[in-house]
Design an enzyme around this catalytic site. Structure first.
Site, PDB file in Angstrom:
ATOM      1  N   LEU A  24     111.841 125.512-107.804  1.00  0.00           N
ATOM      2  CA  LEU A  24     111.321 125.648-109.162  1.00  0.00           C
ATOM      3  C   LEU A  24     110.580 126.974-109.207  1.00  0.00           C
ATOM      4  O   LEU A  24     109.649 127.207-108.435  1.00  0.00           O
ATOM      5  CB  LEU A  24     110.379 124.484-109.489  1.00  0.00           C
ATOM      6  N   ASP A  25     111.015 127.891-110.081  1.00  0.00           N
ATOM      7  CA  ASP A  25     110.449 129.236-110.147  1.00  0.00           C
ATOM      8  C   ASP A  25     108.937 129.205-110.391  1.00  0.00           C
ATOM      9  O   ASP A  25     108.426 128.275-111.034  1.00  0.00           O
ATOM     10  CB  ASP A  25     111.108 130.040-111.272  1.00  0.00           C
TER      11      ASP A  25
END
Length: 333
Positions: A47-48
């Site tokens: 997840l960025d």
């Protein structure tokens, strides 16, 4: 402490600004500071840093399911701001294109079906995909032109989101500054009676890039756009009600009990049926032998004896073969 005590899932509601690798590091640090034995830790899907929401973190034997979690479908809420497209397709990038066109809500709703179902999309140049042995984002940051091939993905559903109450999304100007981002300049003035942004909810297959979806949606509406908010609401069987905050995780290092935040390994298997085995069958599965003459239908199951997971098994024609075994040595043969 039982052998199962350090095997399972911590579902983190990852805050904006924290990377997935940093989140894994935070779990390791808190386990160490809490006096727990060293255990393997991994995450079930990157997840960025600019995104928030569900990040499944696997401990011990649950790490054997991390690959399965990567293949799981996911649900996101995201906001598309119209009028500016950045090179990264999110808040982090530089302005690459601008437009004074703003779509109406009716126009947006009319185009959403064209982005639902099996679609093809080109991933962002700023992505972790490999190009000639290098990460695409490294090449893009070095000023090289990155051309990625279109890929087939599936958008199971795509619709306007509710008000967002309770989802905790959004980025403040203070947050942008705190994480070293440059907020793009204001978009050109509105043309017509359109909307400047919209928040959507998407249920997507593995490999789907929400930034690409936002880019293509805006272009189909005759304008440009970029993602200003991205929040993962669900990953495989895990959803927000199961998640804990970073503050809650940090309590673990101060003496909080692990069992209060750790979900069992089998929580990651809620989307497939269980197969309960007797002692002889359980012994055979532990040894990797094929079970025969089972009445269940074909498909993937998780085998158990009592409440202890034994393995993922694939049934075909009444035969069950081990796909992935779990090792809990305190369980009697």
């Amino acid at each position: 402490m039982s052998a199962r005590a350090l095997h399972g899932w911590i579902i983190l509601d990852k805050p904006v600004g924290l990377g997935s690798t940093q989140a894994v590091g935070a779990v390791k640090r808190n386990l160490r500071e809490g006096g727990y034995a060293k255990v393997k830790v991994g995450h079930g899907g990157t997840l960025d840093p600019l995104a928030s929401g569900i990040l499944p973190i696997a401990l011990g034997e649950a790490t054997k399911l991390a690959g399965r979690m990567l293949d799981a479908s996911k649900v996101y809420a995201f906001t598309v701001k119209f009028g500016v497209e950045t090179d990264t397709l999110d808040l982090e990038g530089k302005v690459a294109a601008q437009s004074d066109v703003r779509p109406t809500l009716a126009e947006i709703e009319a185009v959403l079906p064209h982005f639902t179902g099996p679609i093809n999309q080109v991933p962002p140049a700023y992505s972790a995909l490999m190009v000639d042995g290098q990460r695409a984002y490294d090449l893009a940051r070095a000023g090289e032109v990155v051309e990625l091939k279109s890929r087939a993905v599936t958008v199971f559903s795509l619709s306007p989101s509710p008000s967002g109450e309770g989802l905790g999304w959004g980025l403040s100007d203070e947050g942008d500054v705190a994480f070293g981002r440059q907020t793009p300049p204001p978009a050109p003035p509105l043309k017509g009676r359109g909307v400047s942004e919209i928040t959507l909810t998407a249920h997507v297959s593995k490999g789907t890039y929400i930034r690409s979806l936002a880019r293509d949606l805006a272009r189909a509406l005759g304008t440009v756009g970029h993602v200003t908010m991205l929040r993962r609401l669900r990953a495989g069987p895990f959803s927000l009600p199961q998640a804990i905050s970073l503050d809650k995780l940090n309590e673990l290092g101060k003496g909080a009990a692990l069992e209060n935040i750790l979900l069992p390994l089998e929580a990651g298997l809620d989307d497939i049926p269980a197969l309960t085995l007797g002692p002889e069958q359980a012994s055979a599965v532990r040894q990797g032998r094929v079970l025969t003459g089972l009445p269940q239908g074909d498909g993937l199951y998780w085998a158990r004896t009592g409440d202890t997971p034994l393995a993922l098994v694939e049934l075909s024609g009444g035969d069950a073969r081990v796909v992935r075994g779990f090792n809990f040595p305190d369980v009697a043969e």
